[in-house]
Design an enzyme around this catalytic site. Structure first.
Site, PDB file in Angstrom:
ATOM      1  N   GLU A  77       0.831  -1.203   0.000  1.00 14.85           N
ATOM      2  CA  GLU A  77       0.000   0.000   0.000  1.00 14.85           C
ATOM      3  C   GLU A  77       0.863   1.251   0.000  1.00 14.85           C
ATOM      4  OE1 GLU A  77      -0.378  -2.650   1.916  1.00 14.85           O
ATOM      5  OE2 GLU A  77      -2.248  -3.469   1.128  1.00 14.85           O
TER       6      GLU A  77
ATOM      7  N   HIS B 222     -10.976  -5.953   8.691  1.00 16.15           N
ATOM      8  CA  HIS B 222     -11.744  -5.764   7.458  1.00 16.15           C
ATOM      9  C   HIS B 222     -12.988  -4.935   7.725  1.00 16.15           C
ATOM     10  CE1 HIS B 222      -9.380  -9.420   6.618  1.00 16.15           C
ATOM     11  NE2 HIS B 222      -9.424  -9.065   5.362  1.00 16.15           N
TER      12      HIS B 222
HETATM   13  C1  LIG Z   1      -1.779  -5.020   4.172  1.00 22.43           C
HETATM   14  C2  LIG Z   1      -2.762  -5.859   3.446  1.00 22.43           C
HETATM   15  N1  LIG Z   1      -3.086  -5.565   2.168  1.00 22.43           N
HETATM   16  C3  LIG Z   1      -3.996  -6.308   1.501  1.00 22.43           C
HETATM   17  C4  LIG Z   1      -4.608  -7.365   2.099  1.00 22.43           C
HETATM   18  C5  LIG Z   1      -5.671  -8.168   1.349  1.00 22.43           C
HETATM   19  N2  LIG Z   1      -5.170  -9.509   1.041  1.00 22.43           N
HETATM   20  C6  LIG Z   1      -5.402 -10.563   1.866  1.00 22.43           C
HETATM   21  S1  LIG Z   1      -4.649 -11.954   1.355  1.00 22.43           S
HETATM   22  C7  LIG Z   1      -4.018 -11.195  -0.028  1.00 22.43           C
HETATM   23  C8  LIG Z   1      -3.151 -11.966  -0.974  1.00 22.43           C
HETATM   24  C9  LIG Z   1      -1.914 -12.533  -0.318  1.00 22.43           C
HETATM   25  O1  LIG Z   1      -1.180 -13.321  -1.206  1.00 22.43           O
HETATM   26  P1  LIG Z   1       0.149 -14.049  -0.779  1.00 22.43           P
HETATM   27  O2  LIG Z   1       0.982 -13.173   0.089  1.00 22.43           O
HETATM   28  O3  LIG Z   1       0.801 -14.571  -2.002  1.00 22.43           O
HETATM   29  O4  LIG Z   1      -0.326 -15.252   0.161  1.00 22.43           O
HETATM   30  P2  LIG Z   1      -1.332 -16.463  -0.178  1.00 22.43           P
HETATM   31  O5  LIG Z   1      -2.719 -15.976   0.127  1.00 22.43           O
HETATM   32  O6  LIG Z   1      -1.140 -16.816  -1.595  1.00 22.43           O
HETATM   33  O7  LIG Z   1      -0.974 -17.576   0.742  1.00 22.43           O
HETATM   34  C10 LIG Z   1      -4.415  -9.847  -0.055  1.00 22.43           C
HETATM   35  C11 LIG Z   1      -4.048  -8.892  -1.111  1.00 22.43           C
HETATM   36  C12 LIG Z   1      -4.256  -7.640   3.446  1.00 22.43           C
HETATM   37  N3  LIG Z   1      -4.811  -8.671   4.121  1.00 22.43           N
HETATM   38  N4  LIG Z   1      -3.335  -6.892   4.075  1.00 22.43           N
END
Ligand SMILES: Cc1ncc(C[n+]2csc(CCOP(=O)(O)OP(=O)(O)O)c2C)c(N)n1
Lengths: 334, 411
Positions: free
Chosen positions: A57, A126
């Site tokens: 972000e 959230h």
């Molecule tokens: C600071 C923040 N930004 C955005 C999100 C929304 N979000 C939750 S999970 C996710 C994707 C995460 O992907 P990754 O790090 O590859 O882990 P995976 O879910 O594939 O295990 C996002 C964008 C969040 N939880 N926290």
């Protein structure tokens, strides 16, 4: 249109009219956003103008500031407002002060969209309402629509604005005018007059409140989801409340607030964010400063509690119509 | 390889295949099992740069354990690992079912990634502190943490130790060495380094391990962690779980087109390993190697675990909207449970019949735990924590304004 479609339409119109408009954020490109707000835009305008961003972000807002300095008009999405804090330094120390610290040589014409607020069992990461943190910062504008028509017009105004604008979208309103009664089915926007949204360009100017309901007994100052909570509270309680939908917190329509409170002599402020140092404190101070001699009762605040947003107790946390009606009644009975 | 700039001058990474295409993993070079040397733990990081660009694998295509990284685990340990992975999968399956029934709001599976957590838990000491993401429930399972307690959290019921505050799967257990999960991606990563520095400063033999998704490596906290870990040589294992997808965004959006995620350790002078995350033995081996380094005062290790997110991101996600439906089947490194099962069968230490019996027994175990947990309530019915507890724990002692708000709330 529902609110998501109206927001999508605003960005569509903005991309169409101005080559400088560029949209990016997590999952906004191919997929069209986890709430579908950017659905179809990458296909229509190409991946150079609508694209997925890395999960950072701080990076997203910093890059927007730089793009804006170049001359683009970036519209970025923070997936949930709860995740705006990693970008807080770029917003507070950079975007907000760019014009000031450069004597007007540079500025940040960026729009930061973000779904905010509770009501979807999102727990404490959230569900937050961070608007008060940012309204405290000189140089930022903060916009919070309560219906599809306003959402489109305000978003277009925000995108066309040369100052950094935070555009918080009450996610509980995306599909219908949720009124705070979580045990009642949500009515779809289609049944609401504000769902009549023109296809093309129009703006709802920043800094102009709307009267959501005319009344004489008490003024309720509300924005976002709480406008609908206030309407439900007036209907349920039979109190003849005047409900102002502030629409933008900065700049604020002080004239509309004064006019209403001077008429009713009573004021209740409602927001979902925690109470202490919330935007309601600013509203209450302004009302007593400008309407002291017309006031018949102290200004009341109905807000979220000063705790993080709990997963299982959303509805105990949420300032619903019942709590607002009680506050209105207390105010009237003085 | 060149990277085309698109019509507007910037390059926007796109995955090889989208819905409607056939799955395509041809761009991933997969070296044969056993082909990567195992350096001594006190190796100079600069001497193993290559380990950041290859793939440490132990189990070959036929399920045999080969090469220098074979940890030589006992049959008992292997069976234990298989059991924990199967139990994790059975637990996930049930929790998704109850989410669909409306008994909780949300759930996240780790299907296909069970080895990442289970093998690591088994290679670490029970006292080592884990800083997980929401996809390492296998750590708790492998540490024999009661399923009922995990379910109570998912249900936000009357026995939820987190008092109905956290979203489902955001577990926390100090006793199990499982640090509280934050909804904010990546924040635990740099915190793990702080924990490790604290332990090191005290001469505490325990170490820390952290996990982060490849998508979240873009967050500042990832970079903070590497900087501190490198500067202070903290006893920490920094795992990157590269399951190739971050919701709808493929790993290229996190910078995966240019280099590996393991390579991010190199510029910090941190030794970096890249390992097959669907290979229980490989995950165990690299974790043990890194743990030895940490315990001997040799500092941090960065490990990329290359795997594939076989199912949706969460119960709110529909992966068919952004990737081919056949992708999970096409993933060349298989399924961690199937691979370990085949290995045990090859060793003559397991059979399909025993496997089926175990699967059934674990299903029963999960069902029994589910029944018990549901008797304490679910999000949609039955007992739950007293709503007044919402005001507890904001501060150590409740200040007057919260006492007033609690009574205003009528609680
Ligand atoms: C600071 C923040 N930004 C955005 C999100 C929304 N979000 C939750 S999970 C996710 C994707 C995460 O992907 P990754 O790090 O590859 O882990 P995976 O879910 O594939 O295990 C996002 C964008 C969040 N939880 N926290």
């Amino acid at each position: 249109m529902n609110m998501i479609e109206a927001i999508n339409s605003a960005m569509d119109v903005a991309l169409e009219r101005d080559r400088a408009v560029t949209i990016f954020g997590q999952d906004v490109g191919y997929f069209g956003g986890v709430f579908r707000a950017t659905d179809g835009l990458q296909k229509k305008y190409g991946a150079s103008r609508v694209f997925d961003a890395p999960i950072t972000e701080g990076g997203i807002v910093a890059v927007a500031v730089g793009m804006g300095a170049y001359g683009k008009r970036p519209v970025v999405e923070i997936q949930f407002a709860d995740y705006i804090y990693p970008a807080a330094d770029q917003l507070i120390s950079e975007a907000a002060r760019m014009r000031y610290r450069t004597g007007g040589e540079w500025w940040s014409p960026i729009t930061v969209r973000s779904p905010y607020g509770g009501g979807i069992y999102g727990g404490q990461t959230h569900s937050q309402s961070p608007e008060g943190i940012f309204t405290h910062v000189a140089g930022l504008k903060t916009v919070i629509p309560s219906n599809p028509y306003d959402a489109k017009g305000l978003l277009l105004a925000a995108i066309e604005d040369d100052d950094p604008v935070l555009f918080f979208e009450p996610k509980r309103l995306y599909n219908g005018p949720f009124d705070g009664h979580h045990d009642r089915p949500v009515r779809p926007w289609a049944k609401h007059p504000a769902s009549e949204v023109p296809e093309g360009h129009y703006i709802v100017p920043l800094g102009k409140a709307a009267v959501a309901r005319e009344g004489t007994a008490v003024t309720v100052l509300a924005y976002g989801t709480m406008v609908h909570v206030a309407l439900a509270a007036a209907e349920d309680s039979g109190i003849d409340a005047e409900i102002l939908d502030l629409r933008t917190l900065v700049p604020l329509d002080l004239e509309a607030i004064k006019a209403s409170v001077q008429k009713t002599g009573r004021c209740v402020v409602i927001h979902e964010a925690t109470r202490t140092c919330g935007f309601g404190a600013e509203l209450a101070a302004l009302v007593q400063e400008h309407c002291f001699f017309e006031l018949e009762a102290p200004v009341e605040r109905v807000t979220g509690w000063d705790t993080p947003y709990p997963h299982a107790f959303e509805w105990e946390y949420f300032p619903g119509p019942k709590r607002l009606a009680e506050a209105m009644r207390r105010t009237i009975e003085i | 390889m060149t990277y085309p700039r698109n019509d507007h001058g910037i390059h926007v990474p796109m995955p090889n295949a989208r819905p409607g295409d056939s799955a395509d993993f041809s761009h991933h070079a997969i070296p044969p099992a056993g082909s990567v040397p195992m350096p001594p733990v006190d190796v100079a990081p600069a001497d193993i740069h290559g380990h950041a660009f290859t793939l440490i694998r132990v189990l070959d295509e036929d399920g045999n354990a080969v090469g220098p990284w074979n940890p030589g685990l006992s049959v008992e340990t292997l069976r234990q690992g298989l059991r924990s992975m199967m139990l994790t999968r059975a637990y996930d399956a049930r929790m998704v079912r109850v989410q669909r029934q409306g008994k909780t709001s949300f759930y996240m599976k780790c299907t296909g990634e069970e080895a990442v957590a289970v093998a690591a838990a088994m290679a670490l000491d029970r006292g080592d502190m884990c800083f997980p993401t929401y996809r390492q429930q296998g750590l708790l399972v492998a540490r024999d943490w009661p399923l009922v307690d995990m379910m109570n959290q998912v249900y936000s019921n009357s026995r939820d130790r987190l008092k109905g505050r956290q979203m489902p799967v955001f577990y926390s257990s100090r006793e199990a060495g499982f640090f509280s999960i934050s909804g904010n991606l990546g924040t635990q990563y740099s915190q793990s380094v702080g924990w490790a520095m604290g332990a090191a400063a005290d001469g505490d033999p325990r170490i820390a391990a952290a996990w982060i998704g490849e998508g979240a490596t873009a967050e500042g906290d990832f970079h903070h962690a590497l900087t501190f870990a490198s500067v202070y040589q903290a006893p920490v294992i920094l795992n990157i779980v590269n399951n190739q997808w971050a919701i709808s965004s493929f790993s290229g959006i996190a910078g995966g087109e240019r280099t590996t995620f393991a390579a991010r350790g190199l510029a910090f002078g941190i030794p970096a390993l890249r390992a097959d995350g669907n290979d229980f033995l490989a995950v165990h081996a690299v974790t043990s190697w890194a743990a030895q380094r940490a315990r001997q005062g040799l500092g941090p290790t960065l490990i990329e675990l290359f795997t594939y997110r076989a199912e949706g991101h969460s119960t709110s996600d529909d992966p068919s909207k952004y990737r081919p439906g056949s992708e999970a089947q096409a993933w060349p490194l298989g399924d961690p449970i199937e691979r370990l099962k085949t290995h045990l069968i090859n060793l003559g230490a397991w059979s399909q019949a025993e496997h089926d019996d175990l699967a059934k027994a674990l299903d029963d175990e999960v069902r029994a735990a589910g029944k018990e947990s549901e008797s304490y309530g679910t999000l949609s019915g039955g007992d739950r924590p007293a709503p007044s507890t919402m005001f507890d724990d904001v501060y150590k002692d409740m200040p007057a304004h919260l006492v007033a708000q609690r009574s205003q709330a009528g609680l």
